[in-house]
Design a protein around this motif. Structure first.
Motif: not given
Length: 677
Positions: A106, A188, A190, A260
């Protein structure tokens, strides 16, 4: 004044002597084939550290043969300066960025400063490439790979039997989870980039053949740069069995915010494939890691790695303290990156009883200003919109380049052979750098004032600061620019403070805005900045193209795409993008070199960033540490801890410090009743 010049000359001579002595040591750079560095092989016998053997005898750990893969990675003694190592001791280090969480999937940091390198394990690894005769990514969690005849499918074989530190098997499911559920998930954030996996206009697909075989399917043939998408950070594999329970696609009772914030700093021991496991963290004080009982690598004698049993990272406010800790003997390593410390470090290491030794390499660090060029990302009001248009105007960027006295800034940092003026692009120590392709807009406040005047700026209220033209949406406002920087990079702050009066001389009010690393890491991706002064650490643009141009929607940092990929690239940026795409598929090293020289020319001609000065990077090491290659670059393809790699370091018995946390070596019991179960 004479004394200062004499002292500077003295230091220059000392650095030269040190470099000559350094050059006389055994060389490791560009010496080996991949097979001469490590292989995957079953050995006739294996051995382990005494503390692990004791846990096996107590029934708290399975036998070593059940913890190792059937065919482990065997690291050759060729890359070990001092040979096969001894077990035991403590590695002492320093970090200045608080742990956010253990969820690197995350985009959460575990503290940088080498910590992430020893916790994350990617599919392939680039750090040790500096030792290869022909630099190319090395296998890590994959043993080998093969292209299909048409170049659109890449089959990879994973190491069978590797286990996470909690004893769970690593399989293709972890790889698919990392790619499909994290990197490709728009909800998300990344470290890896979804856009980096688009080839020929098609999103790359990942297929599971079986638990230890995967296939990549590409939209265009032979995307040779793809291996650098499978490296540290870009593809640090996440444990599916830990994070699926926090992921909305697997658990309808949770949200993406839950994901997260999963596995916060106090959720220990962490789960990793790395050589050491985090077991204790006291924010603001210390992070402790102990050897991973399930680490999947051995030396040629079958000794399970790592050799060192315990790692302690003391948390401090600034990276410079790491250097002070080394020369005072309370730490084992530092990167010499801040020019203000060079003289002090050299004088300290010249003493007969100094615990440390140092060495400097080529120019590998560049300090540059990045103006936010996005018309859409982070634009909240008329001021933002007008500033972005101004920054996109080459005349303005040329004016800024002309107002900076680079030699003065470099000399303020450190006078002598370790710093020099720099005009952007790549640091001059890069194999892709060619002075003939660099356009220099040299120091001339008069030229800067002329350019700003031609842009319509005038000091209408006679206070020394220019005012916006009547035609702008913020007419008569003063020309104020906020410059964001990381407060833990003191060399950046020193450079900005030196430049602030230079900006003011031509009528620009430069406002310095230091922030924590975590704040910067949040604001930059959101486009929430006007200008950013940063240290460029990479000198290898083919490996990290995202640091130099728009190869992805999320790159470069100073011109990211807004939602939906909305971005207006300037003409020269389109050319850079096209050249980078060509390099992505180009197998010829010679042609790639030509491509990146063309990019260097486009970048400096158009003042894509404002290069200020560059620095030779150095490495400092405690003399008791063994197997540290003398000619290792502090940063080339990755940072030192991965480039060694760190698991082969050791300390002779008589020089070892007693460990204090071996009782925290994690067993199955320590991983029960965890937040993910």
């Amino acid at each position: 004044m004479m004394k200062k010049k004499t002292f500077t000359l003295f230091l220059m001579m000392i650095f030269l002597i040190s470099s000559l002595a350094f050059a006389a040591e055994r060389k490791f750079a560009n010496q080996f084939t991949k097979e001469e560095m490590w292989i995957y092989k079953n050995l006739s016998s294996y051995s382990e550290a005494p503390e692990l053997r004791e846990l096996v005898e107590q029934g708290k750990l399975p036998p070593l043969t059940e913890r190792l893969p059937d065919i482990p990675r065997v690291i050759k003694s060729n890359i070990m300066v001092d040979g096969i190592g001894e077990y035991g001791g403590v590695w002492r280090d320093t970090f200045a960025t608080p742990v956010q969480s253990w969820n690197w999937g995350a985009q959460k940091t575990q503290g940088w400063f080498g910590i992430c390198q020893v916790l994350h394990e990617p599919l392939v690894i680039s750090g040790p490439m500096w030792m290869l005769e022909k630099p190319d990514p090395l296998p890590n969690l994959v043993t080998d790979w093969e292209w299909s005849e048409d170049g659109k499918t890449l089959t990879m074989n994973l190491v069978e039997g590797v286990k996470w530190s909690d004893g769970e098997l690593f399989t293709a499911d972890d790889v698919l989870f990392t790619y499909n559920d994290l990197i490709l998930n728009d909800k998300i954030t990344t470290f890896g980039s979804k856009g980096a996996w688009v080839y020929g206009g098609k999103q790359t697909e990942l297929e599971k053949v079986d638990d230890y075989t995967i296939k990549w399917h590409f939209g265009e043939a032979f995307p040779v740069a793809v291996f650098y998408n499978m490296d540290y950070l870009d593809f640090s594999v996440s444990p599916k069995h830990v994070y699926k329970n926090f992921h909305p696609d697997y658990n309808s009772d949770v949200t993406y915010d839950v994901f997260a914030n999963a596995t916060p700093p106090n959720d220990l021991p962490a789960v990793t494939l790395g050589p050491w496991v985090p077991v204790e963290y006291k924010p603001g004080e210390q992070l402790v890691m102990v050897r991973n009982p399930y680490f999947w690598q051995v030396d040629e004698e079958g000794k399970q790695l790592p050799y060192i049993g315990e790692v302690r990272f003391n948390e401090v406010e600034s990276g410079d303290i790491r250097t002070m800790n080394l020369i005072s003997g309370v730490a084992d390593r530092t990167n010499l990156e801040n020019p203000q410390t060079f003289g002090l470090v050299k004088q300290a290491t010249m003493k007969e009883n100094s615990p440390a030794k140092i060495a400097f390499g080529p120019f590998g660090i560049g300090y540059q200003i990045e103006f936010n060029l996005s018309r859409y990302l982070g634009v909240k009001n008329d001021r933002d919109a007008e500033l972005r248009e101004l920054f996109r105007n080459k005349m303005f960027r040329q004016a800024v380049s002309s107002l900076i006295d680079r030699d003065a800034v470099a000399n303020i940092a450190f006078p002598g052979p370790l710093t020099q003026a720099w005009y952007g692009g790549y640091p001059s120590g890069s194999a892709y750098y060619d002075e003939n392709f660099v356009k220099k807009y040299e120091f001339s406040p008069t030229a800067a004032k002329t350019l700003l005047s031609e842009l319509g700026f005038k000091d209408t209220d006679n206070d020394g600061i220019l005012n916006w033209p009547a035609s702008s949406r913020i007419a008569d406002d003063e020309l104020v620019i906020e410059l964001l920087l990381r407060q833990d990079q003191s060399a950046v702050l020193d450079a900005v403070q030196a430049m602030e009066p230079m900006f003011r001389e031509v009528g620009i009010d430069l406002r310095i805005k230091p922030a924590t690393a975590s704040t910067v890491d949040t604001r930059i991706p959101a486009g929430d900045f006007e200008a950013y002064m940063v240290r460029l650490d990479s000198a290898v643009p083919f490996v990290q193209m995202q640091l130099f141009g728009p190869i992805r929607e999320s790159s470069p940092d100073w011109h990211r795409s807004a939602s939906g990929g909305k971005r207006d690239l300037m003409d020269f940026e389109v050319k850079i993008q096209d050249l980078m795409k060509e390099a992505t598929y180009e197998p010829s090293i010679d042609r790639r070199n030509e491509i990146f020289k063309e990019i260097l020319k486009l970048s400096t001609e158009n003042v894509y960033t404002i290069g200020v000065y560059e620095v030779r990077r150095g490495t400092g090491l405690h003399k008791r540490i063994c197997n540290f290659q003398p000619d290792i670059p502090p940063y080339m393809y990755n940072w030192t801890m991965e480039s060694i790699p760190a698991q082969i370091l050791y300390v002779e018995k008589e020089d070892q410090f007693s460990p204090g946390f071996l009782n925290l070596i994690p067993t199955k019991e320590d991983y029960t009743n965890k937040s993910w179960q």
